[in-house]
Design a protein around this motif. Structure first.
Motif, mmCIF file in Angstrom:
data_model
loop_
_atom_site.group_PDB
_atom_site.id
_atom_site.type_symbol
_atom_site.label_atom_id
_atom_site.label_comp_id
_atom_site.label_asym_id
_atom_site.label_seq_id
_atom_site.Cartn_x
_atom_site.Cartn_y
_atom_site.Cartn_z
ATOM 1 N N LEU A 184 -1.136 9.766 -5.611
ATOM 2 C CA LEU A 184 -0.976 10.271 -4.168
ATOM 3 C C LEU A 184 -2.275 9.635 -3.677
ATOM 4 C CD1 LEU A 184 1.036 11.598 -2.096
ATOM 5 C CD2 LEU A 184 -0.330 13.822 -2.445
ATOM 6 N N ILE A 185 -2.176 8.823 -2.572
ATOM 7 C CA ILE A 185 -3.444 8.460 -1.847
ATOM 8 C C ILE A 185 -3.382 8.977 -0.312
ATOM 9 C CG2 ILE A 185 -5.123 6.458 -1.282
ATOM 10 C CD1 ILE A 185 -4.497 6.542 -3.992
ATOM 11 N N PRO A 186 -4.491 9.710 0.043
ATOM 12 C CA PRO A 186 -4.476 10.329 1.445
ATOM 13 C C PRO A 186 -4.810 9.126 2.383
ATOM 14 C CG PRO A 186 -6.289 10.973 0.252
ATOM 15 C CD PRO A 186 -5.558 10.140 -0.823
ATOM 16 N N THR A 187 -4.445 9.116 3.616
ATOM 17 C CA THR A 187 -4.691 7.983 4.540
ATOM 18 C C THR A 187 -5.665 8.156 5.775
ATOM 19 O OG1 THR A 187 -3.041 8.717 6.095
ATOM 20 C CG2 THR A 187 -2.187 7.027 4.393
ATOM 21 N N GLY A 188 -5.827 9.808 5.680
ATOM 22 C CA GLY A 188 -6.974 10.325 6.690
ATOM 23 C C GLY A 188 -6.254 10.457 8.075
ATOM 24 N N ILE A 189 -5.048 10.261 8.291
ATOM 25 C CA ILE A 189 -4.521 10.255 9.536
ATOM 26 C C ILE A 189 -3.278 11.544 9.701
ATOM 27 C CG2 ILE A 189 -5.191 7.945 10.680
ATOM 28 C CD1 ILE A 189 -1.975 7.634 10.405
ATOM 29 N N LYS A 190 -3.087 12.142 10.791
ATOM 30 C CA LYS A 190 -1.802 12.796 11.121
ATOM 31 C C LYS A 190 -1.265 12.294 12.031
ATOM 32 C CE LYS A 190 -4.274 17.031 9.706
ATOM 33 N NZ LYS A 190 -4.324 18.252 9.978
ATOM 34 N N ILE A 191 0.144 12.383 12.205
ATOM 35 C CA ILE A 191 0.780 11.933 13.479
ATOM 36 C C ILE A 191 1.759 12.908 14.238
ATOM 37 C CG2 ILE A 191 0.569 9.348 12.770
ATOM 38 C CD1 ILE A 191 3.641 9.450 12.228
ATOM 39 N N GLU A 192 1.807 12.614 15.383
ATOM 40 C CA GLU A 192 3.121 13.520 16.100
ATOM 41 C C GLU A 192 3.929 12.519 16.809
ATOM 42 O OE1 GLU A 192 1.557 16.422 18.507
ATOM 43 O OE2 GLU A 192 3.375 16.489 19.877
ATOM 44 N N LEU A 193 5.084 12.554 16.395
ATOM 45 C CA LEU A 193 6.410 11.521 16.749
ATOM 46 C C LEU A 193 7.167 12.302 17.838
ATOM 47 C CD1 LEU A 193 7.325 10.016 13.469
ATOM 48 C CD2 LEU A 193 6.639 8.597 15.313
ATOM 49 N N PRO A 194 7.639 11.611 18.727
ATOM 50 C CA PRO A 194 8.594 12.143 19.842
ATOM 51 C C PRO A 194 10.101 12.713 18.855
ATOM 52 C CG PRO A 194 8.074 10.072 20.410
ATOM 53 C CD PRO A 194 7.533 10.183 19.284
ATOM 54 N N GLU A 195 10.591 13.684 19.273
ATOM 55 C CA GLU A 195 11.720 14.007 18.445
ATOM 56 C C GLU A 195 12.823 12.848 18.490
ATOM 57 O OE1 GLU A 195 14.723 17.418 18.687
ATOM 58 O OE2 GLU A 195 12.671 18.410 19.212
ATOM 59 N N GLY A 196 13.615 12.532 17.614
ATOM 60 C CA GLY A 196 14.598 11.513 17.504
ATOM 61 C C GLY A 196 13.876 10.193 16.866
ATOM 62 N N TYR A 197 12.674 10.342 16.318
ATOM 63 C CA TYR A 197 11.976 9.135 15.741
ATOM 64 C C TYR A 197 11.551 9.693 14.278
ATOM 65 C CZ TYR A 197 12.290 6.772 20.059
ATOM 66 O OH TYR A 197 12.456 6.354 21.106
ATOM 67 N N GLU A 198 11.190 8.442 13.436
ATOM 68 C CA GLU A 198 10.811 8.983 12.009
ATOM 69 C C GLU A 198 9.665 7.900 11.921
ATOM 70 O OE1 GLU A 198 12.667 7.965 8.578
ATOM 71 O OE2 GLU A 198 13.693 6.574 9.385
ATOM 72 N N ALA A 199 8.902 8.135 10.927
ATOM 73 C CA ALA A 199 7.928 6.760 10.484
ATOM 74 C C ALA A 199 8.295 6.631 9.027
ATOM 75 C CB ALA A 199 6.513 7.260 10.554
ATOM 76 N N GLN A 200 8.328 5.203 8.980
ATOM 77 C CA GLN A 200 8.606 4.895 7.500
ATOM 78 C C GLN A 200 7.379 4.149 6.810
ATOM 79 O OE1 GLN A 200 12.271 2.181 7.416
ATOM 80 N NE2 GLN A 200 13.354 3.740 8.484
ATOM 81 N N ILE A 201 7.219 4.866 5.568
ATOM 82 C CA ILE A 201 6.108 4.401 4.986
ATOM 83 C C ILE A 201 6.413 3.232 3.838
ATOM 84 C CG2 ILE A 201 3.947 4.818 3.583
ATOM 85 C CD1 ILE A 201 4.047 6.244 6.440
ATOM 86 N N ARG A 202 6.000 1.940 4.008
ATOM 87 C CA ARG A 202 6.531 1.067 3.235
ATOM 88 C C ARG A 202 5.407 0.237 2.482
ATOM 89 N NH1 ARG A 202 10.573 -2.290 7.344
ATOM 90 N NH2 ARG A 202 11.737 -0.536 8.116
ATOM 91 N N PRO A 203 5.766 -0.220 1.591
ATOM 92 C CA PRO A 203 4.787 -1.024 0.598
ATOM 93 C C PRO A 203 4.459 -2.374 1.412
ATOM 94 C CG PRO A 203 6.932 -0.745 -0.383
ATOM 95 C CD PRO A 203 7.167 -0.425 0.839
ATOM 96 N N ARG A 204 3.307 -2.952 1.053
ATOM 97 C CA ARG A 204 2.957 -4.267 1.465
ATOM 98 C C ARG A 204 3.284 -5.266 0.419
ATOM 99 N NH1 ARG A 204 -3.154 -4.865 2.670
ATOM 100 N NH2 ARG A 204 -2.219 -6.554 3.904
ATOM 101 N N SER A 205 3.810 -6.346 0.792
ATOM 102 C CA SER A 205 4.486 -7.271 -0.296
ATOM 103 C C SER A 205 3.533 -7.969 -0.994
ATOM 104 C CB SER A 205 5.233 -8.328 0.462
ATOM 105 O OG SER A 205 4.543 -9.020 1.669
#
Ligand SMILES: O=c1ccn([C@H]2C[C@H](O)[C@@H](COP(=O)(O)OP(=O)(O)OP(=O)(O)O)O2)c(=O)[nH]1
Ligand SMILES: [Mg+2]
Length: 160
Positions: A49-70
Motif C-alpha cells: 500500500l503506497i500513500p500518495t500524500g493527497i486527499k480529495i473532495e469530489l462533488p456528489e455523483g462523481y468518483e475517482a478511479q485509480i488506474r495503473p500506468r501502462s
C-alpha cells in the motif's frame, strides 16, 4: 470542455508532493505520486500500500478511479491489485495505491515517483426493483467466452 471542481488537500508532510495534474492536454488521468520516506521496494510477487500524500473532495455523483500506468506494467510488471481502485465522493482519507509486482525483479520506488493515474468519472445511482423473472434475451445466461475467441469462426455465432 466541461469541468468539475476537485478539492485537493495535501496530508501533513506532503508539502513537496505535486498537486495531481494532467500530463498532456488530452490526458484522461492525473498522475499520482508516491509519498513515502525516501525509497521503498516491492519484491517480485508482493504487493504494498503506497500513500500518495493527497486527499480529495469530489462533488456528489462523481468518483475517482485509480488506474495503473501502462509504462510500469510493460517495463516492470507492476500494476494495481484492485484496479481500478474506487475513491468514493464521501471519502476524506488519504488516497493510497495497492501496487503489485508481477515482474521478475525488485521494483524500487522513490518519493515523488508517478505510480498511478486518477480518472474522474460520473456515477449513476440505481433504484433497485426486485422482480420474479427478468426479460429474456438471445444471450440468456451465456457468458465467460461462450461466443468463442476466433473471429473467423462465425458459423457457431450465427447459430446462437
Ligand atoms: O485503491 C484505493 C481504493 C480505495 N481507497 C479508499 C477510498 C475509498 O473511498 C475507500 C474505500 O474503498 P473500497 O470501497 O474500494 O474498499 P472497501 O474494502 O469496500 O472498504 P469500505 O468498507 O471502507 O468501503 O478507500 C483508496 O484510497 N485507494
Ligand atoms: Mg466499499
Amino acid at each position: 470542455m466541461e469541468k468539475i471542481k476537485l478539492l485537493i488537500e495535501r496530508v501533513k508532510g506532503a508539502e513537496d508532493i505535486p498537486i495531481p495534474d494532467y500530463m498532456t492536454k488530452g490526458s484522461s488521468g492525473m498522475d499520482l505520486v508516491a509519498c513515502i520516506d525516501d525509497v521503498t521496494e516491492i519484491n517480485p510477487g508482493e504487493f504494498r500500500l503506497i500513500p500518495t500524500g493527497i486527499k480529495i473532495e469530489l462533488p456528489e455523483g462523481y468518483e475517482a478511479q485509480i488506474r495503473p500506468r501502462s509504462g510500469l506494467a510493460l517495463k516492470h510488471g507492476v500494476t494495481i491489485l484492485n484496479s481500478p481502485g474506487t475513491i468514493d465522493s464521501d471519502y476524506r482519507g488519504e488516497i493510497k495505491v495497492i501496487l503489485i509486482n508481477f515482474g521478475k525483479s525488485k521494483f524500487i520506488i522513490h518519493r515523488g515517483d508517478r505510480i498511478a493515474q486518477m480518472v474522474i468519472s460520473r456515477v449513476w445511482k440505481a433504484d433497485r426493483i426486485e422482480v420474479a423473472v427478468l426479460n429474456k434475451t438471445l444471450r440468456g445466461d451465456g457468458g465467460f467466452g461462450h461466443t468463442g475467441i476466433n473471429s473467423l469462426a462465425k458459423s457457431k455465432r450465427r447459430e446462437l
